[in-house]
Design an enzyme around this catalytic site. Sequence first.
Site, PDB file in Angstrom:
ATOM      1  CG  MET A 158      -1.971  -0.974   1.103  1.00 50.89           C
ATOM      2  SD  MET A 158      -2.995  -1.082   2.469  1.00 50.89           S
ATOM      3  CE  MET A 158      -4.161   0.247   2.085  1.00 50.89           C
ATOM      4  CD  GLU A 187      -7.790  -0.373  -4.525  1.00 46.19           C
ATOM      5  OE1 GLU A 187      -7.215  -1.515  -3.981  1.00 46.19           O
ATOM      6  OE2 GLU A 187      -7.676   0.649  -4.174  1.00 46.19           O
ATOM      7  CB  CYS A 218      10.495  -0.723   5.459  1.00 48.32           C
ATOM      8  SG  CYS A 218       9.979  -1.212   7.259  1.00 48.32           S
TER       9      CYS A 218
HETATM   10 ZN   LIG Z   1      11.640  -2.510   8.270  1.00 44.10          ZN
END
Ligand SMILES: [Zn+2]
Length: 196
Positions: free
Chosen positions: A19, A93, A150
Amino acid sequence: MTKICRTDMAKLYFYHAPMNSGKSMLLLAKAYNFEERSIPYLIFKSAIDTRDEGVIHSRPLGDKPCLIIRKDELFSEKFDCYNTDVKWILVDEAQFLTAAQVDDLSDLVDYAGINVICYGLRTDFQTHLFEGSKRLFEIADSIEEIKSQCDCGKKNIFNARIDKDGHVVTEGEQIEVGAEDRYKSMCRRCYKDSVK
Ligand SMILES: [Zn+2]
């Protein structure tokens, strides 16, 4: 010389991503590219609920109207696919598609010669494949990963659902209506650390 039928050249593509990695923006960039080249195309979005208003949202590129496909519908029923100028279909989606809908898309590729690009998530908040994504991994001609990072710098893999206190949730329905803004993409290690 043998004439190559255009139905032999169409492909089913699956671009998967976590996402908030810019999937909708990539879809819209593709759409604008088709418009510049006057290539007829359609955009579909799979509806998770009846409130869905048929718009692809993207902050950088602006909103664009799209067709909605519900779970009980097939793409081949939504337009005259064997008698159309449409050369490309973009599906947003795509994780929410049923396996039958993905198979139907593959028929548009194989028998109507329409290229199909599906954009979707790989896995749900419990780290398991969505039905639509599973079927796309099984039958797509081409599979590509849209990467994002991340907080720790590693590649995002999971889509963690976050509760109102900011904690990662591991129980609940696969699709929780109204919870769209309560997700955080994470690498596998950070996800494990945060559910411990
Ligand atoms: Zn991470």
